[in-house]
Design an enzyme around this catalytic site. Structure first.
Site, PDB file in Angstrom:
ATOM      1  N   ALA A 151      -7.658  20.095 -32.792  1.00  0.00           N
ATOM      2  CA  ALA A 151      -7.554  21.545 -33.421  1.00  0.00           C
ATOM      3  C   ALA A 151      -6.799  21.374 -34.793  1.00  0.00           C
ATOM      4  O   ALA A 151      -7.256  22.004 -35.554  1.00  0.00           O
ATOM      5  CB  ALA A 151      -6.671  22.371 -32.487  1.00  0.00           C
ATOM      6  N   PHE A 205     -11.159  27.316 -33.921  1.00  0.00           N
ATOM      7  CA  PHE A 205      -9.864  27.074 -34.746  1.00  0.00           C
ATOM      8  C   PHE A 205     -10.349  27.000 -36.199  1.00  0.00           C
ATOM      9  O   PHE A 205      -9.741  27.432 -37.325  1.00  0.00           O
ATOM     10  CB  PHE A 205      -9.450  25.739 -34.538  1.00  0.00           C
ATOM     11  CG  PHE A 205      -8.620  25.782 -33.443  1.00  0.00           C
ATOM     12  CD1 PHE A 205      -7.373  26.444 -33.326  1.00  0.00           C
ATOM     13  CD2 PHE A 205      -8.865  25.265 -32.205  1.00  0.00           C
ATOM     14  CE1 PHE A 205      -6.395  26.392 -32.444  1.00  0.00           C
ATOM     15  CE2 PHE A 205      -8.108  25.247 -30.748  1.00  0.00           C
ATOM     16  CZ  PHE A 205      -6.791  26.025 -30.934  1.00  0.00           C
ATOM     17  N   GLU A 238      -5.717  16.357 -17.357  1.00  0.00           N
ATOM     18  CA  GLU A 238      -5.060  17.552 -17.190  1.00  0.00           C
ATOM     19  C   GLU A 238      -5.704  18.490 -15.922  1.00  0.00           C
ATOM     20  O   GLU A 238      -4.997  19.020 -15.035  1.00  0.00           O
ATOM     21  CB  GLU A 238      -5.320  18.579 -18.372  1.00  0.00           C
ATOM     22  CG  GLU A 238      -4.288  18.080 -19.580  1.00  0.00           C
ATOM     23  CD  GLU A 238      -4.495  18.598 -20.937  1.00  0.00           C
ATOM     24  OE1 GLU A 238      -3.508  18.408 -21.788  1.00  0.00           O
ATOM     25  OE2 GLU A 238      -5.616  19.463 -21.275  1.00  0.00           O
TER      26      GLU A 238
HETATM   27  C1  LIG Z   1     -11.103  21.422 -22.642  1.00  0.00           C
HETATM   28  C2  LIG Z   1     -10.427  20.983 -23.965  1.00  0.00           C
HETATM   29  C3  LIG Z   1      -9.202  20.654 -24.190  1.00  0.00           C
HETATM   30  C4  LIG Z   1      -8.781  20.385 -25.651  1.00  0.00           C
HETATM   31  N1  LIG Z   1      -7.425  20.182 -25.907  1.00  0.00           N
HETATM   32  C5  LIG Z   1      -7.008  19.775 -26.926  1.00  0.00           C
HETATM   33  C6  LIG Z   1      -5.576  19.829 -27.009  1.00  0.00           C
HETATM   34  O1  LIG Z   1      -4.842  19.959 -26.549  1.00  0.00           O
HETATM   35  N2  LIG Z   1      -5.206  19.579 -28.516  1.00  0.00           N
HETATM   36  C7  LIG Z   1      -6.112  19.672 -29.481  1.00  0.00           C
HETATM   37  O2  LIG Z   1      -5.734  19.517 -30.674  1.00  0.00           O
HETATM   38  N3  LIG Z   1      -7.348  19.675 -29.398  1.00  0.00           N
HETATM   39  C8  LIG Z   1      -7.930  20.132 -28.083  1.00  0.00           C
HETATM   40  N4  LIG Z   1      -9.316  20.056 -27.751  1.00  0.00           N
HETATM   41  C9  LIG Z   1     -10.211  20.196 -28.956  1.00  0.00           C
HETATM   42  C10 LIG Z   1     -10.086  21.358 -29.863  1.00  0.00           C
HETATM   43  O3  LIG Z   1     -10.185  22.466 -29.046  1.00  0.00           O
HETATM   44  C11 LIG Z   1     -11.306  21.194 -30.941  1.00  0.00           C
HETATM   45  O4  LIG Z   1     -11.060  20.390 -31.662  1.00  0.00           O
HETATM   46  C12 LIG Z   1     -11.228  22.445 -31.866  1.00  0.00           C
HETATM   47  O5  LIG Z   1     -11.654  23.844 -30.963  1.00  0.00           O
HETATM   48  C13 LIG Z   1     -12.603  22.352 -33.067  1.00  0.00           C
HETATM   49  O6  LIG Z   1     -12.563  23.755 -33.467  1.00  0.00           O
HETATM   50  P1  LIG Z   1     -13.815  24.031 -34.374  1.00  0.00           P
HETATM   51  O7  LIG Z   1     -13.514  25.310 -35.032  1.00  0.00           O
HETATM   52  O8  LIG Z   1     -14.489  23.044 -34.968  1.00  0.00           O
HETATM   53  O9  LIG Z   1     -14.625  24.229 -33.021  1.00  0.00           O
HETATM   54  P2  LIG Z   1     -14.694  25.513 -31.612  1.00  0.00           P
HETATM   55  O10 LIG Z   1     -13.218  25.539 -31.597  1.00  0.00           O
HETATM   56  O11 LIG Z   1     -15.522  24.468 -30.629  1.00  0.00           O
HETATM   57  O12 LIG Z   1     -15.208  26.725 -32.070  1.00  0.00           O
HETATM   58  C14 LIG Z   1     -16.852  26.744 -32.452  1.00  0.00           C
HETATM   59  C15 LIG Z   1     -17.057  28.082 -32.668  1.00  0.00           C
HETATM   60  O13 LIG Z   1     -18.523  28.157 -33.098  1.00  0.00           O
HETATM   61  C16 LIG Z   1     -19.005  29.139 -32.328  1.00  0.00           C
HETATM   62  N5  LIG Z   1     -20.679  28.769 -32.267  1.00  0.00           N
HETATM   63  C17 LIG Z   1     -21.171  27.658 -32.095  1.00  0.00           C
HETATM   64  N6  LIG Z   1     -22.631  27.441 -32.179  1.00  0.00           N
HETATM   65  C18 LIG Z   1     -22.846  28.543 -32.989  1.00  0.00           C
HETATM   66  C19 LIG Z   1     -23.966  29.169 -33.462  1.00  0.00           C
HETATM   67  N7  LIG Z   1     -25.219  28.526 -33.424  1.00  0.00           N
HETATM   68  N8  LIG Z   1     -23.964  30.451 -34.005  1.00  0.00           N
HETATM   69  C20 LIG Z   1     -22.620  31.214 -33.926  1.00  0.00           C
HETATM   70  N9  LIG Z   1     -21.586  30.580 -33.628  1.00  0.00           N
HETATM   71  C21 LIG Z   1     -21.681  29.283 -32.889  1.00  0.00           C
HETATM   72  C22 LIG Z   1     -18.549  29.044 -31.058  1.00  0.00           C
HETATM   73  O14 LIG Z   1     -18.774  30.171 -30.433  1.00  0.00           O
HETATM   74  C23 LIG Z   1     -17.027  28.764 -31.478  1.00  0.00           C
HETATM   75  O15 LIG Z   1     -16.602  29.986 -31.840  1.00  0.00           O
HETATM   76  C24 LIG Z   1      -9.818  20.401 -26.674  1.00  0.00           C
HETATM   77  C25 LIG Z   1     -10.986  20.708 -26.489  1.00  0.00           C
HETATM   78  C26 LIG Z   1     -11.526  21.193 -25.300  1.00  0.00           C
HETATM   79  C27 LIG Z   1     -12.681  21.526 -25.153  1.00  0.00           C
END
Ligand SMILES: Cc1cc2nc3c(=O)[nH]c(=O)nc-3n(C[C@H](O)[C@H](O)[C@H](O)COP(=O)(O)OP(=O)(O)OC[C@H]3O[C@@H](n4cnc5c(N)ncnc54)[C@H](O)[C@@H]3O)c2cc1C
Length: 492
Positions: free
Chosen positions: A330, A20, A180
């Site tokens: 998210a 996200f 869930e």
């Molecule tokens: C099972 C589950 C259910 C969830 N349900 C909800 C919900 O209902 N509502 C809600 O709001 N939130 C929910 N969340 C939380 C939400 O998905 C996260 O808060 C959100 O995805 C965070 O976004 P982000 O971009 O910080 O990280 P992420 O979405 O985790 O993205 C991280 C990215 O970084 C990449 N990455 C990681 N390390 C490296 C590296 N070293 N080099 C290159 N790329 C890398 C990964 O491949 C990925 O693309 C849920 C999470 C999970 C796991």
């Protein structure tokens, strides 16, 4: 090591991560006079909130994980690089990523780090062998294989004791993901699989939700947590609160109750949804900053403008940032990334300087969790409600944030089939999904030779045939259940 071309002299923004934070940060720079390079170790933008539906046969991977490259096709100032970032040099302003052993250095003027979090086993990483988490596509497919595989094994089990073990599903952690998953495994056994076996009745399956704290959905408060608990219990889910999982092995889990007594739950299929640990890049950034720290979960304690101390050109957003009052959801990632993109655009347009940045402020849009078909709980400000209306709200919101019209249309179709009927459209499972993670770990941990095998299989520098190369067999991979059928076949 190759170095990425410097570009046409425009400001270079490197975004790490395609979740996200990474995707929304990149998209918000669409009209900016910059060159954006998004580097991610996965090829897709994964919609994690619906991972559990992939694990339980409702949705396909494609519906929740469109290819980032295709999503950004029309954004002319953005390009996508596949690779795992292994180093960030704040002094040199360069990011190193690795793809199948090949290193690439990408220089930047501004960096947005959105690498999120991974599963935490609280120092007991060995549990992962037997209880996969729920963070990646691989996790969800492995879990689907393990869940469906347990029913298949139960059908041919020789003893009642073994059947009971195979039909006992333990979900560790009663947060939204655990709730869930537990709800969906119960519906899968009661509705979808009912009547499809001869020797077992899938409705006999036990779904046990084990939680170390005293409540289901603790952060959502007692009213909604109570609603979720009652609904799950009415579906037959056994909820065990104040129960700490102290050990996990191939045959079950050991649980310690509040009074200190230990007991076993025999179970073939275990799922871990109990904690998160931030990406290790957070610590790497903090160590190079002028005093920024990470919290206990490894999240970066960012400045009010989401940067690290001494580096106003390095933003940390999403699950990797630690900001009081911002949940690991998210919305936190989307809003943080949007804020970072806005600062970059305003400063490049000369509308503000770094010193003028207003602190990031989070707008809490609420949270929700679905329990079963037609039932969810929802919290928006002071408003708390559950049941069918909450479920409709959950449905609409998740459709809204799914990326791509095609995904939305097919998702609606799959939901229609699943929630109104008794069948599910994605019930395939393969042996590879169940065993590949452990086999790969074995290959990589074994030797450089093992790494060569993987590189060769991927079409890179095929390894020279080596009579001494150890074969990876089911015996060499200590898997959890379900046990591999026909145990002497090669996994790799
Ligand atoms: C099972 C589950 C259910 C969830 N349900 C909800 C919900 O209902 N509502 C809600 O709001 N939130 C929910 N969340 C939380 C939400 O998905 C996260 O808060 C959100 O995805 C965070 O976004 P982000 O971009 O910080 O990280 P992420 O979405 O985790 O993205 C991280 C990215 O970084 C990449 N990455 C990681 N390390 C490296 C590296 N070293 N080099 C290159 N790329 C890398 C990964 O491949 C990925 O693309 C849920 C999470 C999970 C796991």
């Amino acid at each position: 090591m190759s170095t990425q071309p410097v570009g046409n002299g425009r400001h270079r923004v490197v975004v790490i991560g395609s979740g996200f934070g990474g995707l929304f940060g990149t998209k918000h720079l669409k009209r900016a006079d910059v060159d954006v390079t998004l580097i991610s170790k996965t090829t897709t933008h994964l919609f994690q909130p619906l991972l559990y539906q992939v694990a339980t046969g409702i949705l396909s991977v494609g519906e929740i994980a469109p290819a980032t490259r295709l999503v950004l096709r029309k954004q002319k100032n953005a390009r996508v690089l596949l690779g795992e970032v292994t180093d960030i040099d704040l002094e040199k302003r360069a990011v190193t990523s690795v793809l199948l052993g090949e290193s690439t250095e990408t220089p930047y003027d501004t960096l947005i780090v959105a690498t999120g979090a991974q599963q935490s086993y609280f120092g007991n990483d060995q549990f992962a062998t037997f209880a996969p988490g729920m963070k990646t596509i691989d996790d969800a497919l492995e879990l689907r294989g393990r869940i469906l595989g347990s029913f298949e094994q139960a059908e041919v089990a020789q003893t009642q004791e073994e059947r009971d073990r195979l039909l006992s599903f333990v979900v560790v952690g009663a947060g939204p993901t655990g709730v869930e998953l537990a709800g969906q495994i119960a519906e899968l056994s009661d509705r979808t699989l009912e009547g499809t076996f001869h020797n077992i009745d899938p409705r006999d399956a036990r779904v046990i939700l084990v939680e170390g704290a005293g409540a289901v959905l603790g952060p959502m408060g007692p009213k909604l947590g109570g609603k979720a608990q009652r609904r799950l219990e009415s579906m037959g889910v056994e909820i065990q609160l104040n129960a700490l999982v102290t050990d996990v092995d191939a045959h079950g889990v050991t649980v310690q109750d509040a009074d200190g007594t230990s007991r076993r739950i025999e179970s073939a299929c275990k799922v871990w949804s109990a904690g998160v640990q931030a990406s290790p890049l957070g610590k790497m950034l903090a160590d190079q900053s002028d005093g920024t720290e990470v919290d206990r979960a490894g999240r970066v304690v960012v400045e009010p403008d989401l940067t690290v101390k001494g580096h106003p050109n390095v933003f940390v957003v999403g699950d990797l940032m630690s900001v009081p009052g911002v949940p690991g959801q998210a919305q936190g990632a989307i809003q943080g990334a949007t804020y970072a993109a806005k600062q970059i655009k305003s400063e490049l347009a000369g509308k503000q300087t770094v010193q003028d940045r207003k602190p990031f402020s989070y707008f809490n849009k609420g949270s929700m969790a679905t329990i079963s078909r037609f039932s969810a709980v929802c919290q928006v400000g002071k408003l708390e409600f559950g049941g069918f209306i909450a479920w409709l709200a959950w449905l609409g919101l998740h459709l809204y944030y799914l990326v791509g019209y095609r995904s939305r249309i097919t998702t609606i179709f799959q939901w229609f089939v699943t929630f109104l009927g008794r069948t599910r459209g994605q019930m395939a499972a393969t042996e590879q999904w169940i065993f590949a993670r452990l086999a790969l770990e074995a290959v990589y941990s074994d030797s450089e030779e093992g790494e060569e095998i993987v590189r060769g299989a991927a079409g890179r520098r095929p390894p020279a045939p080596s009579p001494g190369t150890p074969a990876v067999t089911a015996e060499s991979v200590e898997t959890g259940a379900p046990e591999k059928p026909g145990g002497d076949r090669k996994v790799g």
